[in-house]
Enzyme design. Sequence first.
Site, mmCIF file in Angstrom:
data_model
loop_
_atom_site.group_PDB
_atom_site.id
_atom_site.type_symbol
_atom_site.label_atom_id
_atom_site.label_comp_id
_atom_site.label_asym_id
_atom_site.label_seq_id
_atom_site.Cartn_x
_atom_site.Cartn_y
_atom_site.Cartn_z
ATOM 1 N N ASP A 153 2.491 -9.847 -5.804
ATOM 2 C CA ASP A 153 1.620 -10.349 -4.749
ATOM 3 C C ASP A 153 1.225 -9.202 -3.827
ATOM 4 O OD1 ASP A 153 1.871 -12.927 -5.715
ATOM 5 O OD2 ASP A 153 3.564 -13.401 -4.406
ATOM 6 N N ARG A 154 0.114 -9.368 -3.156
ATOM 7 C CA ARG A 154 -0.412 -8.306 -2.296
ATOM 8 C C ARG A 154 0.614 -7.839 -1.257
ATOM 9 N NH1 ARG A 154 -5.733 -8.909 1.645
ATOM 10 N NH2 ARG A 154 -5.518 -6.882 2.691
#
Length: 325
Positions: A153-154
Amino acid sequence: MSNDAEGPKRQKGPGKGGPYWVEVTEGQDGQRVDNFLLGRLKGVPKTRIYRMLRKGEVRVNGKRCRPAVRLRAGDRVRIPPVAGREAPPSARVPEGARKAVTEAILFEDTELAVLNKPPGLAVHAGSGMPYGIVEALAAARPEVEWGLAHRLDRGTSGVLVVGKNGKATRRLQAAFRESRAKKAYLALLLGRVEEGEHVEEAPLRRGPERGGQRPMVVDGESGRRASTRFLVLRAFPGYTLVRAEPETGRTHQIRAHARHWGHPIAGDPLYGDREANRTLKELGLDSIFLHSAELELPHPVTGETQHFRAPLPAPLKALLDRLSG
């Protein structure tokens, strides 16, 4: 003549405004057509690419195809004109991002590279992000055929593996898909957790859209099997540092399981506690405290098991120092 019959005599190059044909190389043999397009049409939204496939704008050997179709060396792929296709990665990626990504490389050989992904940087372009890790690597070293072996995930930091050619990338992806890669994360949970080990096995499925995302929810009837092992490492006033080992690979699995357990991850904007996150932001936490600390997987060529570790980013380490002081 119909589009189905288009062939070499009607080819148009990428800069001529019309469709063009690309021949699949040996290194791309076995790749799904959607992943082939995503890798080639950098910067084009995924929704546009899948719409092209649904409408039959993309053809393989003159025939319509589904996204999951596997390409073979020598296949000819018809690619329609798409806005943004001609823009090279270097035009979208700032010099600072290119430098940060190349400096994040922990290990590299002829087949793969392992990075300590910085928090806040997406792994690829899309969803409003003009570039990500892959685009930054391509801009810095365009001679390499970079490909994501898996995703983070970012906001998540830590070990990220990328292939350096199509065959290596597909073999690495298979290792993750077939659970031959073992991952371990460090996560700071809200609340005091009893010492020892806890295994969360709540089934997960996609929930309704919220804030542009569809978070995972626990569903004992229609959810898919998910298992995460949590091991308490250290207690802080109001928080607990744990090692999280996902035995399955569901989207947002650790985050959803931590919330279901009653101890969401510090700084989590989707599954976390808003009030607690505001307090943590005042303490200097600007991202989720979820770090991919260790990864074990087979080398794509030799098959030899490799073990990689990534140190905590300075902001996460600084937060632990504040909490302990």
